[in-house]
Design an enzyme around this catalytic site. Structure first.
Site, PDB file in Angstrom:
ATOM      1  N   SER A  38       0.831  -1.221  -0.077  1.00 53.80           N
ATOM      2  CA  SER A  38       0.206  -0.059   0.054  1.00 53.80           C
ATOM      3  C   SER A  38       0.707   1.329  -0.142  1.00 53.80           C
ATOM      4  CB  SER A  38      -0.955   0.038   1.131  1.00 53.80           C
ATOM      5  OG  SER A  38      -2.134  -0.574   0.964  1.00 53.80           O
ATOM      6  N   LYS A  90       0.366   3.347  -3.025  1.00 56.80           N
ATOM      7  CA  LYS A  90      -0.388   4.237  -3.316  1.00 56.80           C
ATOM      8  C   LYS A  90      -0.314   5.509  -3.314  1.00 56.80           C
ATOM      9  CE  LYS A  90      -3.607   0.699  -1.519  1.00 56.80           C
ATOM     10  NZ  LYS A  90      -4.460   0.105  -0.235  1.00 56.80           N
ATOM     11  N   TYR A 119      -1.782  -3.267 -10.976  1.00 56.53           N
ATOM     12  CA  TYR A 119      -1.852  -2.618  -9.727  1.00 56.53           C
ATOM     13  C   TYR A 119      -1.071  -3.819  -8.706  1.00 56.53           C
ATOM     14  CZ  TYR A 119      -3.896  -2.388  -4.645  1.00 56.53           C
ATOM     15  OH  TYR A 119      -4.194  -2.123  -3.513  1.00 56.53           O
ATOM     16  N   TYR A 151      -4.502   3.240   7.307  1.00 60.33           N
ATOM     17  CA  TYR A 151      -5.832   2.536   7.406  1.00 60.33           C
ATOM     18  C   TYR A 151      -6.791   3.244   8.336  1.00 60.33           C
ATOM     19  CZ  TYR A 151      -2.401  -0.663   5.186  1.00 60.33           C
ATOM     20  OH  TYR A 151      -1.442  -1.225   4.533  1.00 60.33           O
ATOM     21  N   VAL A 180       0.931  -3.782   3.692  1.00 60.38           N
ATOM     22  CA  VAL A 180       0.870  -5.077   4.382  1.00 60.38           C
ATOM     23  C   VAL A 180       2.227  -6.158   4.506  1.00 60.38           C
ATOM     24  CG1 VAL A 180      -1.553  -5.609   4.518  1.00 60.38           C
ATOM     25  CG2 VAL A 180      -0.373  -6.192   2.332  1.00 60.38           C
TER      26      VAL A 180
HETATM   27  N1  LIG Z   1      -2.893  -2.810   2.810  1.00 59.55           N
HETATM   28  C1  LIG Z   1      -2.071  -3.156   1.769  1.00 59.55           C
HETATM   29  O1  LIG Z   1      -0.858  -2.987   1.843  1.00 59.55           O
HETATM   30  C2  LIG Z   1      -2.848  -3.772   0.572  1.00 59.55           C
HETATM   31  C3  LIG Z   1      -1.927  -3.939  -0.757  1.00 59.55           C
HETATM   32  C4  LIG Z   1      -2.392  -5.116  -1.283  1.00 59.55           C
HETATM   33  N2  LIG Z   1      -1.696  -5.105  -2.637  1.00 59.55           N
HETATM   34  C5  LIG Z   1      -3.775  -5.459  -1.372  1.00 59.55           C
HETATM   35  O2  LIG Z   1      -4.434  -4.779  -2.506  1.00 59.55           O
HETATM   36  O3  LIG Z   1      -4.591  -6.202  -0.758  1.00 59.55           O
END
Ligand SMILES: NC(=O)CC[C@H](N)C(=O)O
Length: 309
Positions: free
Chosen positions: A65, A68, A193, A245, A263
């Site tokens: 994430s 992003k 993605y 989050y 994550v």
């Molecule tokens: N929280 C994350 O790092 C989510 C990224 C992960 N690639 C997903 O889409 O679930």
């Protein structure tokens, strides 16, 4: 100054490492479950030569994430604020990062912010380029500029592992396509993605990216404005309001530093007009944040008075 405090940083990281026992590595992306939960590393960058790197700093990991923030920067540079924010909102959700609930109840049905999965998928669809390779190549070039490290690539094993198991993200994407958030083919978007999320870095790379964002998008050594000032401010603001989050509120109170987690266990933090911090600790808490990484950032914030509030 923090860079001169290596002994103290060593003590702090070992204290924080004890918390790794209370966390678990992410399992819903099978390749991420291969990580060693006891690993913890910290790098700090202050725009000069090497500042500080302690713990298991040889470990590399995928952005997940954290990517992003970078796809948002690129989409904003490519399309401008008006187009980007016509397709994705600016409000925190208070829900888990992969939740679908607000996508259905919110009117119009656009994702609430670019840091949740739905919003990030919409943002990735706005990266300019005529093919997945070109779009991913542009994102990688941008990351090479931010880090000064041209070796950065994506980890194919992690990308394939996520693509195979990304049915929740697929559902988010199909839902948004139905509601005209984007027109891309869902499988093409998922492919891009998952590769974006699988970009592999070290905590030192992360500290350098955090540094550029902290310092209004400008790289002090090269004097280049890599990210326009107003976009760097947007990134920092989302890091504060949505970066951790549905733990972003508590994190703002306990730590008070713009930060973004993933994550894989990475956390990138940016102290405005100050240092960039990269942390890697794959043992996660129940919200998907590095459990020891959060403790370490909290301790750093208290010791060095880093809260922006
Ligand atoms: N929280 C994350 O790092 C989510 C990224 C992960 N690639 C997903 O889409 O679930």
């Amino acid at each position: 100054m923090i860079c001169n405090d290596k002994d103290i940083l060593h003590v702090m990281i070992e204290e924080a490492r004890t918390y790794t026992q209370g966390g678990e590595v992410a399992k819903y992306i099978p390749a991420l479950a291969e990580a060693d939960p006891s690993v913890l590393s910290l790098a700090i960058y202050d725009g000069g030569g090497p500042c500080a790197a302690v713990g298991n700093t040889d470990e590399t990991f995928t952005l997940q994430s954290i990517s992003k923030v970078l796809s948002l920067a690129l989409a904003l540079m490519d399309r401008g604020e008006d187009e980007v924010f016509s397709r994705v909102g600016m409000e925190p959700t208070g829900d888990p990062f992969n939740s679908i609930i607000k996508l259905e109840t919110n009117r119009p049905n656009k994702p609430l912010n670019p840091m949740i999965n739905a919003g990030a998928l919409a943002v990735t669809s706005m990266i300019s380029g005529s093919s997945t390779e070109e779009k991913l190549g542009r994102l990688l070039t941008f990351i090479h500029e931010l880090t000064g490290n041209p070796e950065i690539r994506y980890d194919e094993h992690v990308a394939k592992s996520e693509l195979r198991t990304a049915d929740l993200n697929r559902s988010l994407a199909y839902f948004m396509r139905q509601h005209n958030v984007f027109e891309d083919e869902v499988e093409d978007l998922l492919d891009l993605y998952t590769k974006q999320c699988a970009i592999e870095v070290s905590c030192e790379d992360l500290a350098k990216i955090g540094y550029v964002i902290a310092n209004e998008g400008k790289h002090v050594q090269s004097k280049r404005q890599i990210i326009p000032l107003h976009i760097a401010r947007i990134l920092k603001t989302f890091m504060v309001t949505c970066g951790m989050y549905n733990a972003s509120g508590e994190f703002a109170i306990r730590v008070g530093i713009p930060a973004k987690s993933g994550v894989s266990g990475g956390i990138m933090a940016s102290i405005p007009h100050g240092i960039g911090i990269g942390i890697y600790g794959p043992a996660l808490d129940d919200k998907g944040n590095s459990v020891a990484g959060m403790k370490l950032l909290e301790a750093l914030s208290h010791r060095y008075d880093l809260s922006i509030f």
